[in-house]
Design a protein around this motif. Structure first.
Motif, PDB file in Angstrom:
ATOM      1  N   HIS A  62       0.816  -1.209   0.000  1.00  0.00           N
ATOM      2  CA  HIS A  62       0.000   0.000   0.000  1.00  0.00           C
ATOM      3  C   HIS A  62       0.853   1.264   0.000  1.00  0.00           C
ATOM      4  O   HIS A  62       0.373   2.352   0.293  1.00  0.00           O
ATOM      5  N   GLU A 124      -8.048  -3.588   0.675  1.00  0.00           N
ATOM      6  CA  GLU A 124      -8.099  -2.276   0.039  1.00  0.00           C
ATOM      7  C   GLU A 124      -9.454  -1.605   0.239  1.00  0.00           C
ATOM      8  O   GLU A 124      -9.605  -0.416   0.014  1.00  0.00           O
ATOM      9  N   SER A 127      -9.978   1.973   2.027  1.00  0.00           N
ATOM     10  CA  SER A 127      -8.739   2.713   2.222  1.00  0.00           C
ATOM     11  C   SER A 127      -8.716   3.976   1.384  1.00  0.00           C
ATOM     12  O   SER A 127      -7.825   4.801   1.508  1.00  0.00           O
TER      13      SER A 127
END
Ligand code: ZN
Length: 129
Positions: A62, A124, A127
Motif C-alpha cells: 500500500h 483495500e 482505504s
C-alpha cells in the motif's frame, strides 16, 4: 484538561503552565513528549517472523515504508531484548502513516477472522485508494 502546559503533538515544542494549545499548530498539548518528527512509531506487534513479514509486505503493498524490528537479540537465540514484550517483534512506520497502517492491519486481521483467506480486495476496501 489542565493548565499545566505540555508538549505539542505536531511540532514537539514544550510549553509551560497556562498554555493549552500550540500557538503555531493549534494542536492541543499532550502530557508526554511525542516522538521526534519522522521517527517511526510501533503500529503492531507480531508473534513471529512469518507474521511480521506478511504484514510488512501488506503495508509495503500500500505504499507505506515499514520497518520490521525483532525483539530478539541477534546471536542470542530467543533471548528477549525487552522482557516486557511477549511478541517476537514489532512493525514500525512513519508517524504520518501510523493511522493508515493500523487500519490496514485491522482490516487484514478482520478479513482473516472472517474467511481464512485474504484477498487484496479485502484489505483495500475503505482505504480510499
Ligand atoms: Zn506545535
Amino acid at each position: 484538561m489542565s493548565a499545566a502546559g505540555g508538549w505539542c503533538p505536531e511540532c514537539g515544542e514544550h510549553y509551560g503552565a497556562g498554555t493549552v494549545a500550540c500557538p503555531n499548530c493549534r494542536a492541543v498539548l499532550v502530557d508526554a513528549p511525542p516522538s521526534p518528527p519522522g521517527s517511526p512509531v510501533v503500529v503492531h506487534r507480531v508473534p513471529d517472523a512469518a507474521a511480521g513479514a506478511l504484514l510488512a509486505g501488506l503495508l509495503e503493498h500500500h505504499g507505506l515504508r515499514v520497518h520490521l524490528r525483532s525483539a530478539t537479540l541477534p546471536g542470542y537465540g530467543d533471548v528477549r531484548r525487552d522482557w516486557s514484550t511477549t511478541a517476537w517483534g514489532e512493525l514500525l512506520v512513519a508517524r504520518r502513516d501510523a493511522e493508515e497502517a493500523r487500519e490496514l492491519i485491522a482490516e487484514y486481521l478482520a478479513a482473516l477472522e472472517r474467511g481464512g483467506r485474504v484477498r487484496d480486495e479485502d484489505v483495500e476496501e475503505g482505504s480510499g485508494g
